[in-house]
Design an enzyme around this catalytic site. Structure first.
Site, PDB file in Angstrom:
ATOM      1  N   LYS A  31       1.690 -13.269  -0.265  1.00  0.00           N
ATOM      2  CA  LYS A  31       0.709 -12.750  -1.212  1.00  0.00           C
ATOM      3  C   LYS A  31       1.384 -11.673  -2.043  1.00  0.00           C
ATOM      4  O   LYS A  31       1.616 -10.555  -1.594  1.00  0.00           O
ATOM      5  CB  LYS A  31      -0.506 -12.145  -0.511  1.00  0.00           C
ATOM      6  CG  LYS A  31      -1.647 -11.796  -1.492  1.00  0.00           C
ATOM      7  CD  LYS A  31      -2.500 -10.642  -1.031  1.00  0.00           C
ATOM      8  CE  LYS A  31      -1.952  -9.299  -1.439  1.00  0.00           C
ATOM      9  NZ  LYS A  31      -1.964  -9.057  -2.915  1.00  0.00           N
ATOM     10  N   GLU A  79      -1.491  -8.473  -6.907  1.00  0.00           N
ATOM     11  CA  GLU A  79      -2.304  -9.079  -7.956  1.00  0.00           C
ATOM     12  C   GLU A  79      -1.946  -8.539  -9.339  1.00  0.00           C
ATOM     13  O   GLU A  79      -2.269  -9.151 -10.359  1.00  0.00           O
ATOM     14  CB  GLU A  79      -3.794  -8.845  -7.689  1.00  0.00           C
ATOM     15  CG  GLU A  79      -4.249  -7.411  -7.733  1.00  0.00           C
ATOM     16  CD  GLU A  79      -4.106  -6.683  -6.407  1.00  0.00           C
ATOM     17  OE1 GLU A  79      -4.760  -5.640  -6.237  1.00  0.00           O
ATOM     18  OE2 GLU A  79      -3.321  -7.151  -5.551  1.00  0.00           O
ATOM     19  N   GLY A  88       4.536  -1.595   0.721  1.00  0.00           N
ATOM     20  CA  GLY A  88       3.532  -0.993  -0.156  1.00  0.00           C
ATOM     21  C   GLY A  88       3.241   0.435   0.261  1.00  0.00           C
ATOM     22  O   GLY A  88       4.085   1.111   0.855  1.00  0.00           O
ATOM     23  N   GLY A 135      -0.669   0.127   4.296  1.00  0.00           N
ATOM     24  CA  GLY A 135       0.139  -0.279   5.438  1.00  0.00           C
ATOM     25  C   GLY A 135      -0.524   0.046   6.759  1.00  0.00           C
ATOM     26  O   GLY A 135      -0.434  -0.724   7.724  1.00  0.00           O
ATOM     27  N   GLU A 138       7.226  -1.404   5.315  1.00  0.00           N
ATOM     28  CA  GLU A 138       8.020  -0.484   4.503  1.00  0.00           C
ATOM     29  C   GLU A 138       7.039   0.227   3.592  1.00  0.00           C
ATOM     30  O   GLU A 138       6.463  -0.378   2.701  1.00  0.00           O
ATOM     31  CB  GLU A 138       9.076  -1.246   3.699  1.00  0.00           C
ATOM     32  CG  GLU A 138      10.239  -0.359   3.269  1.00  0.00           C
ATOM     33  CD  GLU A 138      10.065   0.261   1.891  1.00  0.00           C
ATOM     34  OE1 GLU A 138       9.247   1.218   1.783  1.00  0.00           O
ATOM     35  OE2 GLU A 138      10.700  -0.205   0.947  1.00  0.00           O
ATOM     36  N   CYS A 193      10.326   3.037  -4.558  1.00  0.00           N
ATOM     37  CA  CYS A 193      10.025   3.649  -3.256  1.00  0.00           C
ATOM     38  C   CYS A 193      11.088   4.652  -2.840  1.00  0.00           C
ATOM     39  O   CYS A 193      10.800   5.608  -2.123  1.00  0.00           O
ATOM     40  CB  CYS A 193       9.854   2.571  -2.190  1.00  0.00           C
ATOM     41  SG  CYS A 193      11.313   1.533  -1.949  1.00  0.00           S
ATOM     42  N   GLU A 250       3.695  10.667  -2.375  1.00  0.00           N
ATOM     43  CA  GLU A 250       4.482   9.752  -3.199  1.00  0.00           C
ATOM     44  C   GLU A 250       3.739   9.510  -4.510  1.00  0.00           C
ATOM     45  O   GLU A 250       2.674   8.900  -4.527  1.00  0.00           O
ATOM     46  CB  GLU A 250       4.701   8.434  -2.448  1.00  0.00           C
ATOM     47  CG  GLU A 250       5.651   7.497  -3.160  1.00  0.00           C
ATOM     48  CD  GLU A 250       5.889   6.222  -2.366  1.00  0.00           C
ATOM     49  OE1 GLU A 250       7.018   5.717  -2.381  1.00  0.00           O
ATOM     50  OE2 GLU A 250       4.934   5.729  -1.733  1.00  0.00           O
TER      51      GLU A 250
END
Length: 500
Positions: A177, A180, A230, A235, A252, A291, A394
């Site tokens: 997946k 989107e 993500g 997560g 991750e 990231c 982040e």
């Protein structure tokens, strides 16, 4: 509107069962770039069922490793054949520059070739000395089974390859997946897998949102492994959903990465120029939507003002625009949501006492920066401290925060003062000090006098809340395998444990 077939189940491209569709927007002008199928639970269940059949009844898990590796090499060749097409798709979908898109395709190619070579070069198993010639004991690796993969929007093709290549060469089947927001390059990659000769049902794709598609994959009892890249919040939800079925989980979850610069790295004109240039690269490539971005500059106080002034001067000259335009160095943020988030972080930092050295707002539109695009100026925030949200969280935007230190111990303390631990760097002309500091940093990747390069042969992943598990390297292949010990008695005889 005609049915859009971007869902791939059991070798067949199809529309969503519900008929739902989603517009994919070009972040440079917020106009519709493509329309994709919006999958749901029914589509997800069908994809998992197809992957189960392909694993339990199909030829792929039993295909010799050499043949699986050969397919990965064919995929690598097809990626290079379509390099310009895919780079353009990636640039327009994510907003990154066309050159970054080309680099991504090359990195994906290298990942497929690396895992092909790694698996093909392994022995059939590790023979164990049982202490007697009457026993043959061997440890072998087998595929996990049905793997679910959820990938992020910033590097959709690259992150898909880090999962797909090792999963396939290990003999697994999968359902992927993509985000989107940026699904288009993953659709193209799945088409290339089929063209390379991958049997139907081995690779399945569901375009759709995290809820319901990602949520269903995470909880599905027939999924044996879930690999997610993500944000931390998502997560955590994946791990919680996966827990009842005790499936393998690889996460991750990003980072808040320190770039530590000692004064001696700036002692020469060349050293100063290199450290400033690399600090820009660390923070602002792909508009900071990385990231491992070096979003925290931690610099020795004695060179702070000179360094930050030059950094801000150069940051102001970064050319923003549509990623496909010549000369553009940074594209837009990926979405309106990401733009709003970036603006909110800057506002909170200023309210908490940060000093704005450059940027901090949307640029004025021009011929290559439409007013409707999601652009934000590269931003340098000085006089930051750890209590600020912009330093702790982040941001995933073009924001660089500046902290300072006076001693080596203080530098290490600042660099490690984060709940994440994905990556970091140390700059010093003193090799012994650079290596000493690198050894003390609690981060999964540490660069010395460099920033951002990675090797497919070296594991990638983080400490702390940056996640669990590793991608790339031998450990990246091991994520997709189960270890089995086969003990064979060559001369069986009664044990006589029980007298009767």
């Amino acid at each position: 509107m005609a049915a859009v077939e971007t869902i791939h189940v059991d070798g067949v491209w199809q529309a969503a069962v519900s008929g739902a569709q989603r517009e994919v927007l070009d972040p440079a002008d917020a106009k519709t770039l493509a329309v994709v199928a919006e999958g749901g639970v029914e589509d997800t269940d069908a994809a998992v069922a197809a992957a189960c059949r392909a694993f339990d009844q199909g030829p792929w898990p039993g295909t010799p490793v050499a043949e699986r590796a050969a397919l990965l090499r064919r995929v690598a060749d097809l990626l290079q054949r379509d390099r310009e097409t895919i780079a353009l798709i990636e640039s327009r979908d994510t907003g990154k520059t066309l050159e970054e898109g080309r680099v991504d395709v090359d990195d994906v190619t290298n990942a497929f070739r690396y895992f092909a070579d790694l698996a093909a070069g392994e022995s059939a198993g590790r023979v164990i000395d049982a202490g007697t010639p009457d026993v043959h004991s061997v440890v072998v690796h087998e595929p996990v089974g049905v793997c679910a993969m959820i990938t992020p929007w910033n590097y959709p093709l690259l992150q898909a390859s880090w999962k797909i290549a090792p999963a396939l060469v290990a003999g697994n089947t999968f359902v992927i997946k993509p985000s989107e927001v940026t699904p288009l390059s993953t659709v193209h990659l799945v088409r290339l897998l089929a063209e390379a000769g991958l049997p139907a049902g081995v690779a399945n794709l569901v375009t759709g949102t995290g809820d319901p598609v990602g949520a269903r994959l995470s909880e599905h009892p027939d999924v044996d492994l879930i690999s997610f890249t993500g944000g931390l919040i998502s997560g955590t939800k994946v791990a919680q959903a996966a827990a009842p079925t005790v499936k393998k989980v690889a996460l991750e979850l990003g980072g808040k990465n320190p770039n530590v610069v000692f004064a001696d790295a700036c002692a020469t004109a060349e050293g100063f120029d290199t450290a400033v240039d690399q600090a820009l690269n660390a923070a602002f490539i792909h508009s900071g939507q990385v990231c491992s971005a070096g979003a925290r500059l931690i610099i020795e106080e004695s060179v702070r003002e000179r360094f930050v002034a030059e950094l801000a001067r150069r940051a102001e000259k970064i050319k923003l625009g549509r990623g496909t335009e010549d000369g553009v160095e940074c594209g837009p943020l990926v979405s309106a949501q990401q733009l709003d988030k970036t603006e909110a972080y800057v506002a909170s930092a200023l309210a908490e006492g940060a000093l704005l050295r450059c940027g901090g707002k949307q640029p004025e539109p021009n011929e290559v920066r439409p007013a409707t695009g999601y652009f934000f100026l590269p931003t340098v925030l000085d006089q930051c401290h750890r209590e600020m949200r912009v330093v702790r969280e982040e941001t995933f935007g073009p924001i660089l925060t500046v902290e300072s230190f006076q001693t080596e111990d203080e530098a290490v303390t600042l660099a490690n003062d984060t709940e994440y631990g994905l990556a970091g760097a140390v700059w010093s002309a003193d090799t012994a000090r650079a290596r000493r500091v690198a050894a003390r940093l609690r981060h999964g990747t540490v660069w010395i006098n460099d920033y951002h390069p990675y090797l497919p042969q070296a594991e990638w992943g983080g400490f702390g809340k940056s996640g669990v598990g590793r991608e790339l390297g031998p450990a990246g292949l091991d994520e997709y395998r189960e270890t089995k010990h086969v003990y064979e008695n060559l001369r069986p005889s009664p044990v006589r444990w029980f007298a009767g």
